[in-house]
Motif scaffolding. Sequence first.
Motif, PDB file in Angstrom:
ATOM      1  N   SER A   4       0.851  -1.183   0.000  1.00  0.00           N
ATOM      2  CA  SER A   4       0.000   0.000   0.000  1.00  0.00           C
ATOM      3  C   SER A   4       0.888   1.234   0.000  1.00  0.00           C
ATOM      4  CB  SER A   4      -0.893  -0.010   1.233  1.00  0.00           C
ATOM      5  OG  SER A   4      -1.641   1.159   1.296  1.00  0.00           O
ATOM      6  N   GLN A   5       0.747   2.035  -1.018  1.00  0.00           N
ATOM      7  CA  GLN A   5       1.545   3.242  -1.120  1.00  0.00           C
ATOM      8  C   GLN A   5       0.590   4.391  -1.398  1.00  0.00           C
ATOM      9  OE1 GLN A   5       4.261   3.581  -4.503  1.00  0.00           O
ATOM     10  NE2 GLN A   5       5.853   4.183  -3.077  1.00  0.00           N
ATOM     11  N   SER A   6       0.511   5.335  -0.483  1.00  0.00           N
ATOM     12  CA  SER A   6      -0.403   6.470  -0.541  1.00  0.00           C
ATOM     13  C   SER A   6      -1.843   6.005  -0.710  1.00  0.00           C
ATOM     14  CB  SER A   6      -0.013   7.446  -1.661  1.00  0.00           C
ATOM     15  OG  SER A   6      -0.239   6.869  -2.925  1.00  0.00           O
ATOM     16  N   GLY A   7      -2.195   4.894  -0.067  1.00  0.00           N
ATOM     17  CA  GLY A   7      -3.560   4.433  -0.056  1.00  0.00           C
ATOM     18  C   GLY A   7      -3.947   3.488  -1.167  1.00  0.00           C
ATOM     19  N   GLY A   8      -3.254   3.482  -2.286  1.00  0.00           N
ATOM     20  CA  GLY A   8      -3.623   2.630  -3.403  1.00  0.00           C
ATOM     21  C   GLY A   8      -2.857   1.325  -3.408  1.00  0.00           C
ATOM     22  N   THR A  55      -5.374  -7.289   4.446  1.00  0.00           N
ATOM     23  CA  THR A  55      -4.999  -6.238   3.501  1.00  0.00           C
ATOM     24  C   THR A  55      -6.102  -6.021   2.473  1.00  0.00           C
ATOM     25  OG1 THR A  55      -2.679  -6.842   3.760  1.00  0.00           O
ATOM     26  CG2 THR A  55      -3.234  -5.485   1.868  1.00  0.00           C
ATOM     27  N   GLY A  58      -9.020  -4.251   4.032  1.00  0.00           N
ATOM     28  CA  GLY A  58      -8.655  -2.864   4.282  1.00  0.00           C
ATOM     29  C   GLY A  58      -8.771  -2.004   3.034  1.00  0.00           C
ATOM     30  N   HIS A  59      -8.321  -2.527   1.897  1.00  0.00           N
ATOM     31  CA  HIS A  59      -8.415  -1.783   0.639  1.00  0.00           C
ATOM     32  C   HIS A  59      -9.870  -1.609   0.205  1.00  0.00           C
ATOM     33  CE1 HIS A  59      -4.241  -1.192  -0.325  1.00  0.00           C
ATOM     34  NE2 HIS A  59      -3.973  -2.476  -0.190  1.00  0.00           N
ATOM     35  N   SER A  62     -11.620   0.995   2.540  1.00  0.00           N
ATOM     36  CA  SER A  62     -11.168   2.369   2.306  1.00  0.00           C
ATOM     37  C   SER A  62     -11.560   2.886   0.928  1.00  0.00           C
ATOM     38  CB  SER A  62      -9.652   2.466   2.479  1.00  0.00           C
ATOM     39  OG  SER A  62      -9.000   1.729   1.471  1.00  0.00           O
ATOM     40  N   ASN A  64     -10.333   1.772  -2.029  1.00  0.00           N
ATOM     41  CA  ASN A  64      -9.254   1.667  -3.025  1.00  0.00           C
ATOM     42  C   ASN A  64      -9.506   0.578  -4.044  1.00  0.00           C
ATOM     43  OD1 ASN A  64      -7.786   3.706  -1.826  1.00  0.00           O
ATOM     44  ND2 ASN A  64      -6.725   2.301  -0.464  1.00  0.00           N
TER      45      ASN A  64
END
Length: 71
Positions: A4-8, A55, A58-59, A62, A64
């Motif tokens: 996960s990098q900057s939410g994406g 994970t 979570g995505h 959120s 994503n």
Amino acid sequence: MATSQSGGITAYSVKTKTKNVPMIDPVIDVKSGRYIATGKDSAGNKMAAIMSKATAEGHISSGNAKKGSGW
């Protein structure tokens, strides 16, 4: 492995051989107990990343990624 990098969701691009490429419009499917995010990079190349259940959830929570089949 997806990170996960900057939410994406980011993954390794096999075609361009680069790491941490952001995935556009990822869909997370469950196949054989594995959580697999599929999507495309900015050039239109298909990408896939395997991740844990925590994970993946979570995505999805959120915003994503979208839920695919197998849930």
